[in-house]
Design a protein around this motif. Structure first.
Motif, short mmCIF file in Angstrom:
data_model
loop_
_atom_site.label_atom_id
_atom_site.label_comp_id
_atom_site.label_asym_id
_atom_site.label_seq_id
_atom_site.Cartn_x
_atom_site.Cartn_y
_atom_site.Cartn_z
N CYS A 638 0.84 -1.19 0.00
CA CYS A 638 0.00 0.00 0.00
C CYS A 638 0.88 1.25 0.00
O CYS A 638 2.11 1.16 0.04
CB CYS A 638 -0.92 0.01 1.22
SG CYS A 638 -2.18 -1.28 1.18
N ILE A 662 -12.61 -2.99 -5.89
CA ILE A 662 -11.43 -2.59 -6.67
C ILE A 662 -11.81 -2.12 -8.07
O ILE A 662 -10.93 -1.82 -8.89
CB ILE A 662 -10.39 -3.74 -6.75
CG1 ILE A 662 -10.92 -4.92 -7.55
CG2 ILE A 662 -9.97 -4.17 -5.34
CD1 ILE A 662 -9.86 -6.02 -7.78
N TRP A 693 -4.81 -1.71 -7.31
CA TRP A 693 -5.77 -0.97 -6.49
C TRP A 693 -5.16 -0.54 -5.16
O TRP A 693 -5.36 0.59 -4.70
CB TRP A 693 -7.00 -1.85 -6.25
CG TRP A 693 -8.00 -1.24 -5.31
CD1 TRP A 693 -8.97 -0.33 -5.63
CD2 TRP A 693 -8.13 -1.50 -3.91
NE1 TRP A 693 -9.69 0.00 -4.50
CE2 TRP A 693 -9.20 -0.71 -3.43
CE3 TRP A 693 -7.45 -2.33 -3.00
CZ2 TRP A 693 -9.60 -0.72 -2.09
CZ3 TRP A 693 -7.85 -2.34 -1.67
CH2 TRP A 693 -8.92 -1.54 -1.23
N ALA A 694 -4.39 -1.43 -4.51
CA ALA A 694 -3.87 -1.15 -3.17
C ALA A 694 -2.72 -0.16 -3.17
O ALA A 694 -2.51 0.56 -2.18
CB ALA A 694 -3.42 -2.46 -2.52
N ARG A 697 -3.25 3.42 -1.97
CA ARG A 697 -4.17 3.61 -0.85
C ARG A 697 -3.50 3.43 0.50
O ARG A 697 -2.59 2.61 0.65
CB ARG A 697 -5.36 2.64 -0.98
CG ARG A 697 -6.33 3.07 -2.07
CD ARG A 697 -7.36 2.00 -2.38
NE ARG A 697 -8.43 2.54 -3.22
CZ ARG A 697 -8.31 2.74 -4.52
NH1 ARG A 697 -7.17 2.44 -5.14
NH2 ARG A 697 -9.31 3.26 -5.21
N ALA A 702 -7.86 1.14 3.23
CA ALA A 702 -8.18 0.02 2.35
C ALA A 702 -8.79 -1.13 3.15
O ALA A 702 -9.76 -1.77 2.69
CB ALA A 702 -6.92 -0.44 1.63
N THR A 705 -12.39 -0.27 4.03
CA THR A 705 -13.24 -0.31 2.83
C THR A 705 -13.61 -1.75 2.48
O THR A 705 -14.77 -2.07 2.20
CB THR A 705 -12.52 0.35 1.65
OG1 THR A 705 -12.26 1.73 1.96
CG2 THR A 705 -13.35 0.27 0.38
#
Length: 823
Positions: A638, A662, A693-694, A697, A702, A705
């Motif tokens: 991340c 995602i 996606w990570a 973030r 994350a 979420t």
């Protein structure tokens, strides 16, 4: 069967997962009637690899000697199960793992007629309170959030995650210990406990919490590099692997001289572990070359003869062939499948050894619903013995006295389990040889500034105990110990195998004055075999189990899980063994000596690999951080420095939720990914999608979420962050306490709870000899003038002193008290 320690008890096991199954296995293998309630489709772990003929050998190993019933989601079956629960002595309930902690308010026996309430242990992901209580959990998520993953693995990451079963076994031991403790004190104590897998996973790295508080934690240093001491590693030899653990300067000198680099032995660049860690690459390059010159057998023999901690690191094939384990019966047959087509493999036996009281040497696992007809008949009508509660609720082990001759982590953790449950644990140290977790750097400062009172690891492991000092090499110190033992229920010790016999304090001597005495000994390879004198640390125990060969990333070296993984593993096993022996003592009045092997205690952690070796003649290659059933499953970078997130799609619905979070509807719509098998085949592609996606973030954002969407996810927390974790803080798992010489520090609380609040911290860890005068006067009637003389002779005391300080000024031996004065 009637001689087994838990024979006559009936236990109901409801739910799924290795924690539940292992707690039930311990009951079943010691003779209890364990009834496993399964859904019509069967426990999900019936599909956990390794498989033989479509059936799980791992499930079979976890469920030997149990009975299986099927409980359907109907009002009729719910009422039947409640009535069956009322007939049981113990209920192990892990339904919260799949149905949420809300059901804890409605125990499985609710609504059934009858006044008997069984002892129960509820297994949860994060406990019944706190910000994470409603999280979607998994063993890996609990491990990540507990700090048990961050310090293991390559410096550049990602951190390592071991097989789920390892966290489950720890939690299973804790659940079993809580249940047996409640059985011992069932008239007076709590009858219901809750276990959090999150907190159980923390138990495997609790030492790091102490190191952080002492401001000595170096963070992740790379594969097989921990806590600023070096070399600790695993090296390929001319034939096989050797594991070493060099902690002290004398050990470093031995290693240098043995491996042909004597000039390094006293080189100031390598004078201590921290300096050696700074030169770790140079040292490892030398060791890689040196160890390849001879076989692992050669190095084990040569280094072992010099008391250097070195062991074989066996493959599962080699482990199954090791004579020491074979002679101890460490491997047992596990049978499963239909009786007309039964399959048998070898797996690790239960490492708690009570001789004729168990465990059973293997057994058979039931087929789904095999015992339905029996339990839908008259069997549920059994009525457990009812007890009249005491006027006040007490801790279950109140009134039991244990003499604690342990040091370090494993032994004190075992005795702490009993202390937490209310036993009077008397910890015996010497002013010359205090517990080495107080510190081993015996400088002038160590004595002058009482550094031995300021080690947070010691303070974490020795809560709720009384501390006395006795010089066991002095006749009067030995005599006083024998008097303490005469009035005790148990002794626990983790000295090297040769120490107590040399002092005349082995079990034969102690049982001669107390025939009902229970004693637990726990050397690395057990007592009375050719490897009994092998020196070992917690890391050595892990190496000797072979586990590192199956841990870590496929392109990396064999990887240890933590600095001292074998210590908490041995401690949780020894604590369970001690409680089990006390239960047997309570029922029969008999004493016994438990010969525990700490390496053998590690073997259940190898079960997935050992069983696969036995079933198929080989073990599958390491798969990075992937899961044998769930997909995708991994650790993803991340935003930020060394920030990582564990993500696991634990089912098909969770996979769809993950795709929505995602922003990948294309993956959600791909029918080849609808089920775990297809997702495992496409794991690389799915890893890329999650990583993308990570990457930008915040790890905590994350996690929340994904959790909000019902996806199992957890930040891979560093231990410093675990100490500030809002969930653990709100639950009161960490409690600030005050102690002499230290001031305020964070103490942990027991891993089992009788309700929303933790069991009480009755006292902080003892200062050296803090309770000597109280214990000797109260329990033995020693008079004040004799107590003064004991101090004057150095037999007792409250300050550590160098060995030379024991002698009188003219270097003549101290007279005994009998020569000077009687009490």
């Amino acid at each position: 069967m009637s001689r087994l320690a838990l024979h006559g008890l009936r236990v109901l096991e409801v739910g799924t997962g290795p924690a539940l199954a292992y707690a039930g296995k311990l009951f079943a293998d010691f003779g209890a009637e364990v009834i496993k309630a399964e859904a019509p489709e069967g426990d999900a772990w019936r599909q956990m690899p390794p498989l033989m003929g479509g059936e799980s050998a791992l499930f079979a190993w976890l469920n030997t000697n149990k009975r299986s019933i099927v409980c359907r989601p109907s009002a009729t079956d719910t009422a039947w199960l409640a009535q069956l629960a009322r007939s049981c002595d113990v209920v192990l309930d892990a339904r919260a793992l799949t149905q949420g902690v809300g059901l804890l308010a409605q125990p499985v026996w609710a609504g059934a007629p009858g006044g008997h309430t069984p002892i129960s242990v509820d297994i949860t992901w994060f406990g019944e309170s706190g910000p994470y209580a409603q999280f979607t959990g998994s063993e890996a998520v609990c491990r990540a959030l507990s700090g048990a993953a961050q310090a293991s693995g390559p410096l550049e990451g990602p951190p390592h995650l071991p097989h789920d079963v390892q966290t489950g076994i720890v939690a299973g031991l804790i659940a079993f210990s809580a249940a047996v403790g409640a059985l011992i004190g069932q008239k007076d104590g709590s009858r219901r406990y809750t276990v959090s897998l999150h907190e159980a996973a923390f138990g495997t790295v609790e030492m790091e919490a102490g190191i952080v508080q002492d401001k000595r934690h170096p963070g992740r240093l790379g594969v097989n590099r921990f806590c600023a001491t070096h070399p600790t590693g695993i090296f390929e030899t001319a034939d096989g692997w050797i594991g070493i653990f060099s902690h002290t300067l004398p050990q470093w000198i031995t290693l240098c001289e043995t491996l042909g680099r004597p000039e390094w032995a006293r080189d100031p660049r390598f004078a201590n572990g921290q300096l050696r860690m700074a030169h770790a690459d140079e040292i490892d390059a030398w060791l890689i070359e040196a160890f390849r010159k001879e076989t692992a057998a050669h190095w084990f023999q040569v280094l072992g003869a010099q008391k250097f901690p070195a062991v074989f690191v066996p493959t599962m094939q080699e482990l199954l062939q090791q004579a020491v384990h074979r002679e101890r019966g460490a491997f047992v047959p596990v049978s499963f499948g239909p009786r007309d087509g039964e399959r048998t493999v070898e797996g690790p036996g239960v490492p708690l050894r009570l001789d004729t009281a168990g465990p059973l040497p293997g057994g058979r696992a039931p087929s789904l619903g095999e015992h339905d007809a029996h339990y839908r008949g008259a069997a549920p009508q059994r009525s457990p013995r009812r007890l009249t509660p005491a006027p006040r609720q007490r801790l279950p082990l109140e009134g039991i006295r244990i003499v604690d001759l342990t040091m370090g982590w494993a032994g004190p953790l075992a005795s702490r389990t009993a202390a937490d449950l209310g036993a009077e644990v008397i910890k015996v140290e010497s002013t010359v040889y205090p517990d080495w977790w107080r510190g081993t750097n015996f400088t002038e400062e160590f004595y002058r500034d009482r550094l031995y009172e300021k080690n947070s690891n010691f303070n974490l492991l020795n809560r709720n105990k009384l501390g006395v000092t006795l010089d066991l090499t002095h006749p009067d110190g030995k005599s006083l110990l024998l008097q303490l033992v005469a009035g005790a229920d148990a002794v626990i010790e983790n000295y090297s195998a040769e120490v107590l016999p040399k002092l005349g304090l082995d079990y034969a001597a102690l049982s001669a004055i107390n025939e009902r005495l229970v004693m637990v000994s726990m050397p690395a390879f057990g007592l009375h075999n050719v490897w009994s004198d092998t020196r070992a640390y917690g890391g050595t125990l892990e190496q000797a189990s072979g586990l590192p060969l199956y841990t870590g990333h496929p392109d990396g070296p064999p990887a240890m899980t933590s600095y001292a993984y074998g210590d908490p593993t041995g401690g949780f096993n020894a604590g369970a063994a001690l409680l089990l022996a006390l239960w047997a003592q309570q029922r029969t009045g008999q004493g016994r000596h438990l010969n525990l092997s700490q390496v053998e205690a590690m073997l259940p952690n190898t079960a997935p690999y050992l069983l696969e070796q036995s079933a198929h003649g080989a073990v599958s290659p390491r798969e990075n951080n992937r899961h044998p059933m769930h997909a995708p499953h991994g650790v993803y970078r991340c935003a930020g420095d060394d920030a990582w997130l564990l993500v696991s799609a634990t089912g098909d619905a969770a996979w769809q939720s993950l795709c929505r979070v995602i922003g990948r509807p294309d993956l959600a719509a791909d029918t080849t990914l609808a089920h775990a098998a297809g997702r495992r085949a496409a794991h690389d592609r799915l890893d890329d999608a999650i990583a993308t996606w990570a990457r930008t973030r915040d790890a905590h954002d994350a996690m929340h979420t994904l959790q909000h969407a019902g996806v199992a996810a957890g930040v891979v927390e560093a231990m410093a962050d675990v100490l500030r974790d809002p969930h653990l803080r709100q639950r009161g798992f960490f409690q600030p306490v005050e102690r002499a010489h230290v001031g305020s520090y964070l103490a942990t609380t027991p891993y089992f709870r009788p309700g929303p609040d933790a069991l009480p911290l009755r006292r902080v860890s003892p200062t050296l000899g803090e309770h000597t005068r109280d214990v000797l006067s109260r329990t033995l009637g020693v008079k004040p003038d004799r107590l003064d003389m004991l101090d004057a002779l150095g037999i007792t005391g409250t300050a550590a002193r160098p060995k030379a300080a024991k002698a009188s000024p003219d270097n003549t031996p101290h007279p005994t008290l009998d020569q000077k004065e009687t009490r």
